[in-house]
Design a protein around this motif. Structure first.
Motif, PDB file in Angstrom:
ATOM      1  N   UNK A   1       0.069  -3.717   0.560  1.00 32.79           N
ATOM      2  CA  UNK A   1      -0.125  -5.026  -0.046  1.00 32.79           C
ATOM      3  C   UNK A   1      -0.712  -4.875  -1.451  1.00 32.79           C
ATOM      4  N   UNK A   2      -1.701  -3.988  -1.565  1.00 31.89           N
ATOM      5  CA  UNK A   2      -2.321  -3.801  -2.874  1.00 31.89           C
ATOM      6  C   UNK A   2      -1.368  -3.131  -3.854  1.00 31.89           C
ATOM      7  N   UNK A   3      -0.394  -2.378  -3.313  1.00 25.72           N
ATOM      8  CA  UNK A   3       0.474  -1.639  -4.230  1.00 25.72           C
ATOM      9  C   UNK A   3       1.632  -2.480  -4.741  1.00 25.72           C
ATOM     10  N   UNK A   4       1.918  -3.611  -4.102  1.00 25.88           N
ATOM     11  CA  UNK A   4       3.021  -4.458  -4.569  1.00 25.88           C
ATOM     12  C   UNK A   4       2.805  -4.857  -6.027  1.00 25.88           C
TER      13      UNK A   4
ATOM     14  N   UNK B   1       8.467 -15.935 -14.018  1.00 27.64           N
ATOM     15  CA  UNK B   1       8.354 -16.739 -12.801  1.00 27.64           C
ATOM     16  C   UNK B   1       8.984 -16.009 -11.618  1.00 27.64           C
ATOM     17  N   UNK B   2      10.125 -15.356 -11.875  1.00 28.35           N
ATOM     18  CA  UNK B   2      10.767 -14.602 -10.795  1.00 28.35           C
ATOM     19  C   UNK B   2       9.823 -13.518 -10.271  1.00 28.35           C
ATOM     20  N   UNK B   3       9.192 -12.808 -11.191  1.00 29.65           N
ATOM     21  CA  UNK B   3       8.259 -11.749 -10.789  1.00 29.65           C
ATOM     22  C   UNK B   3       7.066 -12.320 -10.034  1.00 29.65           C
ATOM     23  N   UNK B   4       6.602 -13.472 -10.522  1.00 27.15           N
ATOM     24  CA  UNK B   4       5.476 -14.154  -9.903  1.00 27.15           C
ATOM     25  C   UNK B   4       5.801 -14.468  -8.443  1.00 27.15           C
TER      26      UNK B   4
ATOM     27  N   UNK C   1       4.168 -12.838  -5.146  1.00 33.52           N
ATOM     28  CA  UNK C   1       3.470 -13.748  -4.240  1.00 33.52           C
ATOM     29  C   UNK C   1       4.043 -13.648  -2.827  1.00 33.52           C
ATOM     30  N   UNK C   2       5.373 -13.652  -2.746  1.00 38.85           N
ATOM     31  CA  UNK C   2       6.011 -13.622  -1.427  1.00 38.85           C
ATOM     32  C   UNK C   2       5.720 -12.309  -0.714  1.00 38.85           C
ATOM     33  N   UNK C   3       5.896 -11.184  -1.423  1.00 34.90           N
ATOM     34  CA  UNK C   3       5.650  -9.889  -0.789  1.00 34.90           C
ATOM     35  C   UNK C   3       4.197  -9.755  -0.357  1.00 34.90           C
ATOM     36  N   UNK C   4       3.293 -10.198  -1.247  1.00 35.63           N
ATOM     37  CA  UNK C   4       1.871 -10.113  -0.971  1.00 35.63           C
ATOM     38  C   UNK C   4       1.508 -10.937   0.262  1.00 35.63           C
ATOM     39  N   UNK C   5       1.996 -12.179   0.307  1.00 32.56           N
ATOM     40  CA  UNK C   5       1.637 -13.046   1.436  1.00 32.56           C
ATOM     41  C   UNK C   5       2.243 -12.542   2.736  1.00 32.56           C
TER      42      UNK C   5
ATOM     43  N   UNK D   1      -5.027 -19.611  -7.926  1.00 33.99           N
ATOM     44  CA  UNK D   1      -5.694 -18.332  -8.224  1.00 33.99           C
ATOM     45  C   UNK D   1      -4.930 -17.165  -7.623  1.00 33.99           C
ATOM     46  N   UNK D   2      -4.512 -17.317  -6.365  1.00 39.41           N
ATOM     47  CA  UNK D   2      -3.726 -16.231  -5.767  1.00 39.41           C
ATOM     48  C   UNK D   2      -2.432 -16.011  -6.514  1.00 39.41           C
ATOM     49  N   UNK D   3      -1.831 -17.102  -6.938  1.00 39.86           N
ATOM     50  CA  UNK D   3      -0.583 -17.001  -7.678  1.00 39.86           C
ATOM     51  C   UNK D   3      -0.783 -16.179  -8.954  1.00 39.86           C
TER      52      UNK D   3
END
Lengths: 270, 256
Positions: free
Chosen positions: A200-203, A243-246, A250-254, B99-101
């Motif tokens: 998760x931290x490495x994403x 935005x795509x990267x964001x 976000x999706x991978x992290x969550x 913030x998470x975003x």
């Protein structure tokens, strides 16, 4: 906005009487936070006289254009491929080294200072040098991502292996479990949540790696798209890949967070 | 951890490993053609040359200035907002998503855009460092306040403790270890931000030095500022760990 209404209600007396269930209230506040960001950004862009400040609506329009022209898809594909391969190589090697460091004291003594030192350094600094050595192709991107991903995975895996309950290891030992079996049945399963934390931290780090590498090579990928559009002052179009990267981050992290929480929950249930 | 190892064994292994790596590196580099794949020896002589000419310091000082400003701004904004978010539930709920975003966004991706808007100067670099620092500090400060023992708060309140007293006696001391962890993570991120910003913004700083020599295929010279950044990263992290142990000896080092 509903949130504000609740607030007023509680302020005007009926403190406990009329209240949304706290779970629902939390969701509403959470969603309104995200909406607020978009609204503030749009208003700021409309008030700003600079043509360099663009609002979310212009970004949406630019996204449509970039999708229609096929540009976005082409560049995203190239970034995603390098990211995925680099992620795979980096996390597998991080996993192997992390397991060895966590399990064998001598390996830990030898490698630990170097791994923590390199983890604490701004690895982005070596990107230009690596590109000189490895060329402008996908190879340098893959190597960069795997280096970025390696460290969090290795460190968290090692930490996870060290957290394996002593009793379990002793039990396995006293039942004459072979080393391989102990790994399969005891070490890896109990280290798993830590390994997922490392992933998760490495994403985020991996994404930084891809993008900065693409800034430097300036041949293809989302990083290149950002660079080339912003240099032509096409601000809305240059924000689309951001935005795509964001969203990807976000999706991978969550997703990984959810996997991790699920694992920890199950452990607690045992 | 629990067994005390013979320090001769420990340092023998560590130094031995480093020597093996350096030897393999040197041999490979010489085999592959030294001017391209810089050998450790070549890096050392480049380092001496860069230090003698004063070039290294000339580029290093602006980086330190940018780091200091961006970092301090990040703390000044991140800590108070983080503490407030941790204290008030609704503030936490509203801000959690954004913030998470922002925290999970690869901020490096936005640098070219910030550059166009803020220009190729120090402002951009300071802003980038600030943006890299502020979220880790903020998130950890908030986590620190939220982690405070609820019973303790209730107890204090039932004895008539006022809000400022709550902060002074309970909230700040219990949040401090988290805040310090956030600061430590923030320093690492600040270095990343400074370097990437210097890759693109203007002609000062170690980031620029790395690009300058890479573009000339002088890998040995490009690796000298890299080495310096490694030293800076390791040094500042170790220093903060010390500070943590000194300021918050009660906190265990087992998180984030």
């Amino acid at each position: 906005m509903v949130g504000v209404a609740t607030d007023e209600r509680s302020a005007t007396g009926g403190r406990r009487a009329v209240r949304l269930p706290s779970r629902v209230e939390e969701r509403l506040w959470w969603a309104s936070g995200l909406v607020l960001v978009v609204v503030v950004w749009q208003v700021y862009a409309m008030l700003s006289t600079s043509s360099l400040i663009v609002g979310p609506w212009e970004v949406v329009e630019a996204t449509g254009d970039l999708i229609a022209s096929g540009e976005l898809w082409e560049y995203a594909q190239s970034s995603a491929l390098s990211f995925a391969i680099g992620m795979l190589i980096g996390s597998v090697s991080g996993l192997v080294i992390g397991l060895l460091v966590g399990r064998f004291r001598l390996v830990e003594i030898t490698l630990d200072p170097y791994i923590s030192a390199l983890y604490a350094t701004p690895l982005v600094a070596i990107i230009p040098v690596l590109i000189v050595l490895l060329g402008f192709g996908p190879l340098s991107k893959i190597v960069i991502v795997s280096i970025f991903v390696f460290f969090p995975v290795a460190i968290n895996t090692a930490a996870g292996v060290k957290e394996v309950p002593r009793d379990l290891l002793e039990l396995a030992d006293s039942f004459c479990s072979r080393e391989m079996l102990t790994w399969r049945d005891v070490v890896v399963p109990s280290a798993l949540p830590f390994i997922v934390t490392g992933l998760r931290l490495s994403v985020g780090r991996g994404l930084i790696g891809v993008v900065v590498a693409e800034f430097e090579t300036a041949v293809t990928g989302l990083g290149y798209l950002i660079l080339s559009k912003s240099r032509r002052f096409l601000m809305a179009e240059s924000l689309v890949p951001v935005v795509v990267l964001m969203i990807a981050g976000f999706v991978l992290y969550s997703l990984l967070k959810r996997v991790e929480d699920g694992m920890l929950e199950r452990r607690r249930g045992l | 951890m629990d067994r005390a190892e013979d320090p001769r064994l420990v340092w023998g292994l560590r130094i031995g490993f480093a020597l093996v790596v350096l030897a393999v590196w040197q041999v490979t580099a010489v085999r592959l053609g030294e001017n391209f794949f810089a050998a450790p020896g070549a890096i050392v002589s480049s380092a001496v040359a860069l230090l003698r000419s004063g070039e290294l310091m000339h580029y290093f000082v602006p980086t330190l200035e940018v780091l200091a400003w961006g970092f301090l701004l990040g703390l000044a904004v991140g800590i108070p907002i983080g503490l407030a978010i941790g204290r008030w539930r609704r503030l936490y709920w509203v801000s959690e998503g954004p913030i998470n975003l922002f925290y999970t966004t690869p901020l490096a991706a936005v640098i070219p855009i910030i550059l166009v808007i803020l220009g190729f100067g120090t402002t951009t670099k300071v802003f980038v460092v600030f943006a890299f620092v502020v979220f880790s500090v903020l998130i950890n400060s908030a986590a620190g306040v939220r982690n405070v023992d609820g019973d303790l708060l209730e107890l204090a309140r039932s004895y008539g403790s006022s809000e400022p007293m709550l902060w002074r006696e309970i909230l700040i001391p219990s949040a401090l270890p988290f805040v310090l962890v956030g600061i430590r993570i923030g320093i690492g991120r600040a270095l990343i931000g400074a370097v990437v910003a210097e890759f693109y913004a203007g002609i000062s700083g170690v980031g620029y030095l790395i690009i300058y020599y890479s573009n000339r295929f002088d890998v040995a010279s490009a690796l000298v500022p890299v080495g310096m950044l490694i030293a800076l990263g390791v040094g500042s992290t170790a220093g903060l760990k010390r500070l943590q142990e000194w300021l918050t000896p009660w906190a265990s080092e087992a998180r984030v």
